[in-house]
Scaffold this active site. Structure first.
Site, PDB file in Angstrom:
ATOM      1  N   ARG A  70      47.027  50.958  44.012  1.00  0.00           N
ATOM      2  CA  ARG A  70      46.074  50.459  45.033  1.00  0.00           C
ATOM      3  C   ARG A  70      44.805  51.310  45.070  1.00  0.00           C
ATOM      4  NH1 ARG A  70      49.622  46.972  44.878  1.00  0.00           N
ATOM      5  NH2 ARG A  70      50.308  45.721  46.656  1.00  0.00           N
ATOM      6  N   SER A 112      49.932  43.583  52.961  1.00  0.00           N
ATOM      7  CA  SER A 112      50.457  44.905  53.327  1.00  0.00           C
ATOM      8  C   SER A 112      49.392  45.685  54.075  1.00  0.00           C
ATOM      9  CB  SER A 112      50.833  45.696  52.080  1.00  0.00           C
ATOM     10  OG  SER A 112      51.821  45.032  51.362  1.00  0.00           O
ATOM     11  N   GLU A 130      46.466  50.568  53.927  1.00  0.00           N
ATOM     12  CA  GLU A 130      45.925  49.964  52.709  1.00  0.00           C
ATOM     13  C   GLU A 130      44.644  49.188  53.027  1.00  0.00           C
ATOM     14  OE1 GLU A 130      46.663  46.286  50.302  1.00  0.00           O
ATOM     15  OE2 GLU A 130      48.489  47.403  49.878  1.00  0.00           O
TER      16      GLU A 130
HETATM   17  N1  EPU Z   1      61.902  46.364  53.048  1.00  0.00           N
HETATM   18  C1  EPU Z   1      62.604  46.495  54.226  1.00  0.00           C
HETATM   19  N2  EPU Z   1      62.070  45.910  55.351  1.00  0.00           N
HETATM   20  C2  EPU Z   1      60.915  45.209  55.328  1.00  0.00           C
HETATM   21  C3  EPU Z   1      60.217  45.080  54.122  1.00  0.00           C
HETATM   22  C4  EPU Z   1      60.727  45.671  52.982  1.00  0.00           C
HETATM   23  O1  EPU Z   1      63.640  47.114  54.286  1.00  0.00           O
HETATM   24  O2  EPU Z   1      60.527  44.691  56.386  1.00  0.00           O
HETATM   25  C5  EPU Z   1      62.487  46.902  51.810  1.00  0.00           C
HETATM   26  C6  EPU Z   1      63.070  45.762  50.987  1.00  0.00           C
HETATM   27  O3  EPU Z   1      64.411  45.531  51.304  1.00  0.00           O
HETATM   28  C7  EPU Z   1      62.929  46.227  49.580  1.00  0.00           C
HETATM   29  C8  EPU Z   1      61.741  47.164  49.622  1.00  0.00           C
HETATM   30  O4  EPU Z   1      61.494  47.459  50.990  1.00  0.00           O
HETATM   31  O5  EPU Z   1      64.054  46.947  49.187  1.00  0.00           O
HETATM   32  C9  EPU Z   1      60.522  46.579  48.958  1.00  0.00           C
HETATM   33  O6  EPU Z   1      60.119  45.377  49.624  1.00  0.00           O
HETATM   34  P1  EPU Z   1      59.207  44.265  48.920  1.00  0.00           P
HETATM   35  O7  EPU Z   1      59.822  43.838  47.651  1.00  0.00           O
HETATM   36  O8  EPU Z   1      58.902  43.230  49.940  1.00  0.00           O
HETATM   37  O9  EPU Z   1      57.899  45.050  48.484  1.00  0.00           O
HETATM   38  P2  EPU Z   1      57.002  46.116  49.220  1.00  0.00           P
HETATM   39  O10 EPU Z   1      57.113  47.404  48.489  1.00  0.00           O
HETATM   40  O11 EPU Z   1      57.294  46.108  50.677  1.00  0.00           O
HETATM   41  C10 EPU Z   1      54.914  45.688  47.678  1.00  0.00           C
HETATM   42  C11 EPU Z   1      53.457  45.381  47.825  1.00  0.00           C
HETATM   43  C12 EPU Z   1      53.252  43.902  48.181  1.00  0.00           C
HETATM   44  C13 EPU Z   1      53.870  43.046  47.080  1.00  0.00           C
HETATM   45  C14 EPU Z   1      55.350  43.411  46.965  1.00  0.00           C
HETATM   46  C15 EPU Z   1      56.035  42.684  45.839  1.00  0.00           C
HETATM   47  C16 EPU Z   1      52.458  47.461  48.601  1.00  0.00           C
HETATM   48  C17 EPU Z   1      51.792  48.181  49.729  1.00  0.00           C
HETATM   49  N3  EPU Z   1      52.870  46.224  48.867  1.00  0.00           N
HETATM   50  O12 EPU Z   1      55.523  45.509  48.958  1.00  0.00           O
HETATM   51  O13 EPU Z   1      51.849  43.664  48.177  1.00  0.00           O
HETATM   52  O14 EPU Z   1      53.731  41.664  47.354  1.00  0.00           O
HETATM   53  O15 EPU Z   1      55.478  44.833  46.702  1.00  0.00           O
HETATM   54  O16 EPU Z   1      55.639  43.223  44.622  1.00  0.00           O
HETATM   55  O17 EPU Z   1      52.568  48.021  47.507  1.00  0.00           O
HETATM   56  C18 EPU Z   1      49.900  43.499  49.513  1.00  0.00           C
HETATM   57  O18 EPU Z   1      49.498  44.491  48.930  1.00  0.00           O
HETATM   58  O19 EPU Z   1      49.209  42.905  50.376  1.00  0.00           O
HETATM   59  C19 EPU Z   1      51.248  43.002  49.229  1.00  0.00           C
HETATM   60  C20 EPU Z   1      51.813  42.019  49.928  1.00  0.00           C
END
Ligand code: EPU
Length: 336
Positions: A162, A236, A332
Site C-alpha cells: 500500500r 479497508s 490506509e
Molecule cells: N478477519 C477477521 N475479522 C474481520 C476481517 C478479517 O477475523 O472482520 C480475518 C479473516 O478471518 C482472515 C484475515 O483476517 O483470516 C484476512 O481477512 P481478508 O481475507 O478479508 O483480508 P484482509 O487482510 O482483511 C486485505 C486487503 C483488502 C483485500 C483483502 C483480500 C488490506 C488493508 N486490505 O484485507 O483490501 O480485499 O486483503 O485480498 O491489505 C482495501 O484495501 O480497500 C481492501 C478491501
C-alpha cells in the site's frame, strides 16, 4: 476545463461524506494539466481521482481538481505481453472488464476495487494475492515543479505494501496522467488465496478462465465488502500492521486464533480485521456510521455521518488496539 463553484463533493467520494469545494475544476485531458498549472503554480487543495480512498472531514477552500483523463489503448505487443496505456481518469473496474473481454490477463484478481486507474499505483492496490506492481509497466506523471511530464518505471515507483513514491517523496509534487500495464497473453492463474479456490469450486466450471477468476473475486467481494453505491465506505480503513514475530508469538500465547502471515525476516503481518473484531468493534453502529458487520477493517457511513465522526471512531479503534495488543494501527485512507 469545466469549473464549478461551491460544489457538494458527495458524488465524488465513495464514503458519501458532505464537503463543499469552493472551486472544483474537472480536467479532461493531460494538456489541461499544463494549462491549469500555468495559472495555479501551487498544488491544489485536493486532487480527486475516484475518491475511493479518502475521508473528507472539512470543506475545501481554494481549488480542487478532478482528474478525468480517458482512454484504454493497446500501444504495443510482443510474443508474451500486451502493453496497454490507460488514462488516469478511467474507472479501475471498467479497465479490468475491458482487459478481461480482450483476453489481457493479470488484473482479474483485482476486480471490483473502487477508484480510478491513476490512483491505483499511488498505494499499489492489491487484493486476493495480486498487487498492481505485478502487472505494472510504467506511468506518466506531471511534475509540478518542473512543469514537465516524466515517465516512471516500476523501480522508480518504489512500490511497497500500500505504498509508492507518490505517497512519500513525491507527495503533492506529481500528478499521474496515465498508467501502462504489461498484461499476459497466457494467463497464469493465481487462485491460491483460499476463498478463490472455494468459490471456483462452487461455480462448478468445466474450464478455468480469467473471466471465471474475476467472477469469483466479484462474488467474494460482494459477500464481504459493502457496495459504496449503497453504503458509503473507503474499503479497508486501516493497513494490516507489520510487527516483530516475537511480539506476534507472545500474542499467540494469549490469543491462539490470532491471524498473521510471514512478512520478511523476523516480521509478521497481522490481520487488522481480526484485531478489530477481537476488540469488539465489528458491526458496531453509532447512529449513522460504524464498523462493517462482515469485514471489521471497513468503516461505513450509513448516510448523513460526518467525516469528523468517522475519524473519531477510527481514533478510538487505534487506541483500543494499542491498549489491548500493543500494536499501532495505521490508517490506509487519506484524511483530508
Ligand atoms: N478477519 C477477521 N475479522 C474481520 C476481517 C478479517 O477475523 O472482520 C480475518 C479473516 O478471518 C482472515 C484475515 O483476517 O483470516 C484476512 O481477512 P481478508 O481475507 O478479508 O483480508 P484482509 O487482510 O482483511 C486485505 C486487503 C483488502 C483485500 C483483502 C483480500 C488490506 C488493508 N486490505 O484485507 O483490501 O480485499 O486483503 O485480498 O491489505 C482495501 O484495501 O480497500 C481492501 C478491501
Amino acid at each position: 476545463m469545466q469549473i464549478e463553484l461551491n460544489k457538494d463533493l458527495r458524488p465524488y467520494n465513495t464514503f458519501g461524506l458532505i464537503s463543499f469545494a469552493e472551486r472544483l475544476i474537472h480536467l479532461k485531458h493531460p494538456a489541461e494539466l499544463v494549462e491549469f498549472f500555468n495559472d495555479h503554480p501551487q498544488y491544489p487543495t485536493l486532487v480527486l481521482g475516484g475518491g475511493s480512498n479518502m475521508l473528507l472531514t472539512r470543506d475545501l477552500p481554494g481549488t480542487t481538481v478532478r482528474i478525468e483523463f480517458p482512454g484504454v489503448d493497446l500501444v504495443h505487443e510482443d510474443k508474451e505481453y500486451f502493453y496497454v496505456k490507460v488514462g488516469a481518469g478511467v474507472v479501475w473496474h471498467e479497465f479490468v472488464l475491458t482487459a478481461i473481454s480482450n483476453g489481457w490477463a493479470g488484473v482479474e484478481n483485482l476486480s471490483l476495487i473502487p477508484g480510478s486507474v491513476g490512483a491505483a499505483p499511488m498505494q499499489n492496490i492489491g487484493a486476493y494475492g495480486v498487487e498492481i506492481r505485478e502487472v505494472f509497466h510504467s506511468l506518466d506523471a506531471y511534475i509540478i515543479g518542473d512543469k514537465t511530464f516524466e515517465t516512471f518505471s516500476k523501480n522508480d515507483c518504489q512500490f511497497g505494501y500500500r505504498e509508492s513514491v507518490f505517497k512519500r517523496a513525491l507527495k503533492e509534487k506529481a500528478i499521474i496522467s496515465s498508467v501502462t500495464f504489461k498484461l499476459s497473453k497466457t494467463p497464469s492463474f493465481n487462485t491460491t488465496y483460499g476463498a478463490i479456490d472455494a468459490e471456483l469450486e462452487r461455480m462448478n466450471l468445466s474450464k478455468l478462465s480469467i473471466k471465471a477468476v474475476s467472477d469469483a473475486v466479484i462474488a467474494i467481494r460482494q459477500s464481504k465488502l459493502p457496495d459504496p453505491k449503497k453504503i458509503g465506505n473507503s474499503g479497508s480503513f486501516f493497513k494490516n500492521p507489520v510487527i516483530e514475530t516475537s511480539h506476534f508469538n507472545s500474542l499467540k500465547e494469549s490469543f491462539p486464533e490470532i491471524v498473521g502471515y510471514p512478512a520478511g525476516e523476523g516480521l509478521t503481518k497481522v490481520a487488522a480485521g481480526w484485531l478489530i473484531e477481537k476488540a469488539g468493534f465489528k458491526g458496531k453502529r453509532l447512529g449513522n456510521y460504524g464498523v462493517h458487520d462482515r469485514q471489521a477493517l471497513v468503516l461505513v457511513n450509513y448516510g448523513g455521518a460526518t467525516g469528523a465522526e468517522v475519524f473519531a471512531l477510527s481514533e478510538e479503534i487505534i487506541q483500543t488496539i494499542k491498549a489491548q495488543f500493543d500494536i499501532k494501527l495505521e490508517r490506509e485512507v487519506n484524511i483530508i
